[in-house]
Design an enzyme around this catalytic site. Structure first.
Site, PDB file in Angstrom:
ATOM      1  N   PHE A 145      40.131 -85.952 -44.591  1.00 17.37           N
ATOM      2  CA  PHE A 145      38.763 -86.361 -44.925  1.00 17.37           C
ATOM      3  C   PHE A 145      38.729 -86.777 -46.388  1.00 17.37           C
ATOM      4  O   PHE A 145      39.127 -86.013 -47.264  1.00 17.37           O
ATOM      5  CB  PHE A 145      37.750 -85.238 -44.687  1.00 17.37           C
ATOM      6  CG  PHE A 145      36.344 -85.677 -45.011  1.00 17.37           C
ATOM      7  CD1 PHE A 145      35.591 -86.370 -44.079  1.00 17.37           C
ATOM      8  CD2 PHE A 145      35.790 -85.446 -46.264  1.00 17.37           C
ATOM      9  CE1 PHE A 145      34.307 -86.833 -44.387  1.00 17.37           C
ATOM     10  CE2 PHE A 145      34.511 -85.900 -46.586  1.00 17.37           C
ATOM     11  CZ  PHE A 145      33.774 -86.580 -45.637  1.00 17.37           C
ATOM     12  N   ASP A 230      44.046 -85.562 -53.272  1.00 20.00           N
ATOM     13  CA  ASP A 230      42.586 -85.499 -53.181  1.00 20.00           C
ATOM     14  C   ASP A 230      42.187 -84.033 -53.271  1.00 20.00           C
ATOM     15  O   ASP A 230      42.240 -83.289 -52.296  1.00 20.00           O
ATOM     16  CB  ASP A 230      42.096 -86.123 -51.869  1.00 20.00           C
ATOM     17  CG  ASP A 230      40.557 -86.111 -51.783  1.00 20.00           C
ATOM     18  OD1 ASP A 230      39.916 -85.419 -52.601  1.00 20.00           O
ATOM     19  OD2 ASP A 230      40.019 -86.791 -50.890  1.00 20.00           O
ATOM     20  N   LYS A 259      32.926 -82.893 -56.288  1.00 24.00           N
ATOM     21  CA  LYS A 259      32.202 -81.689 -55.893  1.00 24.00           C
ATOM     22  C   LYS A 259      31.944 -80.726 -57.066  1.00 24.00           C
ATOM     23  O   LYS A 259      31.016 -80.958 -57.823  1.00 24.00           O
ATOM     24  CB  LYS A 259      32.914 -81.025 -54.720  1.00 24.00           C
ATOM     25  CG  LYS A 259      32.846 -81.907 -53.459  1.00 24.00           C
ATOM     26  CD  LYS A 259      33.072 -81.159 -52.164  1.00 24.00           C
ATOM     27  CE  LYS A 259      32.664 -82.015 -50.975  1.00 24.00           C
ATOM     28  NZ  LYS A 259      33.739 -82.698 -50.291  1.00 24.00           N
TER      29      LYS A 259
HETATM   30  C1  LIG Z   1      33.785 -84.109 -49.843  1.00 21.46           C
HETATM   31  C2  LIG Z   1      35.090 -84.779 -49.973  1.00 21.46           C
HETATM   32  C3  LIG Z   1      35.179 -86.123 -50.365  1.00 21.46           C
HETATM   33  C4  LIG Z   1      33.958 -87.006 -50.532  1.00 21.46           C
HETATM   34  O1  LIG Z   1      33.089 -86.555 -51.517  1.00 21.46           O
HETATM   35  P1  LIG Z   1      31.588 -87.131 -51.563  1.00 21.46           P
HETATM   36  O2  LIG Z   1      31.056 -86.630 -52.879  1.00 21.46           O
HETATM   37  O3  LIG Z   1      30.862 -86.563 -50.388  1.00 21.46           O
HETATM   38  O4  LIG Z   1      31.678 -88.610 -51.505  1.00 21.46           O
HETATM   39  C5  LIG Z   1      36.435 -86.667 -50.561  1.00 21.46           C
HETATM   40  N1  LIG Z   1      37.538 -85.937 -50.361  1.00 21.46           N
HETATM   41  C6  LIG Z   1      37.504 -84.652 -49.964  1.00 21.46           C
HETATM   42  C7  LIG Z   1      38.769 -83.893 -49.781  1.00 21.46           C
HETATM   43  C8  LIG Z   1      36.278 -84.027 -49.743  1.00 21.46           C
HETATM   44  O5  LIG Z   1      36.222 -82.768 -49.317  1.00 21.46           O
END
Ligand SMILES: *Cc1c(COP(=O)(O)O)cnc(C)c1O
Length: 407
Positions: A145, A230, A259
């Site tokens: 994700f 990520d 986040k």
């Molecule tokens: C939440 C998340 C995203 C996307 O972040 P947003 O601020 O919702 O665009 C990308 N990568 C990972 C691993 C995430 O958990």
């Protein structure tokens, strides 16, 4: 008052009528919050064991973060990057130092950090690696994700995330998560990067075997590709480490943060790397109106301050072990499997008892907020400021929910 007229149902009706139906929230409408606790519009207090998918790692309204925001609100909030602001330089320098890298590209949301990482990797591929124009490829992992933009959902393997949104951006190769052989086989001379979550959060807190991330590092080195981690959800303390990648004993070339970087107050994300990578961007080639704004940078600096001495990280590690012990006791008693990384848990519930949604609703009735993901999995990511007694409450609520569903 009938259930139909309750404050919760009134708010839900308004949202249903006027907000796009892209979410299916639990029947809880929050009015205020502090630390690990929220109060809903009925006056019920609930323990927040989701913490904004880790955006609230420091809890709701952490005093140091709120103070930094207030202080900056009274000075200047937005300049655009057409001019400088006195928070941007210190924020980038402090974040780079925290991660031991040289440069920071500030953005807003996690998806933007991922998109920016993709753009930087492609440009690096053409300018530094020498890949022929428009031929760059990036290897990504199945069940990952990375956000919701068109390019990102284009390489998602989740049908709900993709269906109906094509045509998609080409140039991505998907391999199974945790499989170094498949990754090695997917590498080509035109592969510029491997994009990987060190722990797959949305997939249900899937923790790879300890040798996987070091293997990704070796494969990237062998093929002259960038390793992009990520860490939007796994980073900044969630796993008991500043970076989950480092916790696994290796290092990525590019870190994507989001986040928790905004302290649960505002969106703030970043691409962090050395100058030989981020240096490929020159004026006019990438940007964001809000990226690097002084309000976000001031909050981000306060976040960095909270993390710098390592105490919160150690606390998350210790509390994570405590949570793990509590959850392990439920295995065989309605729980099929538990996966944890620090203060982050994916709990697979026996599907005969109900799906993750039913468990989450039953836990909410017991005053604990969690979120289901994919079928019969519930995910716990309490704020790092939670207490061990509060973690016990969460485990008790899960135990109670399971026996309610078993009845
Ligand atoms: C939440 C998340 C995203 C996307 O972040 P947003 O601020 O919702 O665009 C990308 N990568 C990972 C691993 C995430 O958990």
């Amino acid at each position: 008052m009938t259930a139909l007229e309750s404050p919760t149902t009134m708010h839900e009706a308004l949202v249903h009528e006027h907000s796009a139906h892209n979410y299916h929230p639990l029947p809880v409408v929050v009015a205020d919050a502090e630390g690990a606790w929220v109060t809903d519009v009925e006056g019920r207090r609930l323990l927040d064991c989701l913490a904004g998918y880790s955006a609230l790692n420091f809890g709701h309204r952490h005093p140091a973060l709120v103070a930094a925001a207030h202080h900056q609100l009274d000075r200047v909030t937005l300049t655009s990057r057409a001019f400088g602001n006195d928070q941007l330089g210190p924020f980038c320098a402090e974040l780079a130092a925290l991660l031991g890298k040289q440069m920071v590209l500030p953005m807003n949301t996690g998806a933007e950090a991922v998109e920016s990482g993709i753009k930087v990797a492609r440009k690096w591929g053409y300018e530094v690696k020498g890949v022929p124009a428009d031929r760059a490829r990036i290897v990504v992992m199945a069940d990952g994700f990375h956000g919701r933009t068109t390019t990102i959902v284009g390489f998602s393997t989740d049908p709900d995330a993709r269906a109906g949104f094509g045509p998609f951006t080409p140039g991505f190769d998907v391999v199974p998560y945790g499989n170094a052989h498949a990754l090695a086989a997917a590498m080509t001379p035109e592969t510029v990067a491997v994009l990987v979550e060190p722990v797959q959060g949305e997939a249900g807190v899937v923790v790879p075997a300890p040798e996987f991330l070091p293997a990704v590092r070796r494969i990237c080195d062998a093929h002259g590709a960038l390793m992009i981690a990520d860490e939007v959800q796994s980073g900044l303390g969630r796993t008991g480490h500043l970076l989950a990648t480092r916790g696994a004993g290796t290092d990525a070339d590019v870190y994507l943060l989001g986040k928790a970087l905004g302290g649960g107050i505002l969106p703030l994300s970043a691409v962090v790397a050395d100058a030989d990578v981020l240096g490929v961007l020159r004026p006019g080639q990438h940007g964001s109106t809000f990226g690097g704004n002084p309000l976000a940078c001031a909050v981000g600096r306060a976040v960095i301050d909270l993390l710098a001495d390592g105490r919160l990280l150690a606390r998350a590690g210790a509390l994570g072990s405590h949570l793990r012990e509590g959850l392990d006791e439920l295995v065989g008693r309605g729980v099929v499997a538990v996966r944890t990384a620090g203060l982050w848990a994916g709990v697979d519930v026996d599907p005969r008892l109900g799906d993750g949604r039913a468990v989450s609703e039953a836990m909410a009735r017991r005053g604990v907020l969690v979120k289901d993901t994919h079928g019969s999995t519930v995910r716990l990511s309490p704020p790092l400021v939670v207490g061990s007694d509060e973690l016990d409450l969460a485990v008790d609520a899960l135990r109670g929910a399971l026996s309610e569903l078993d009845a």
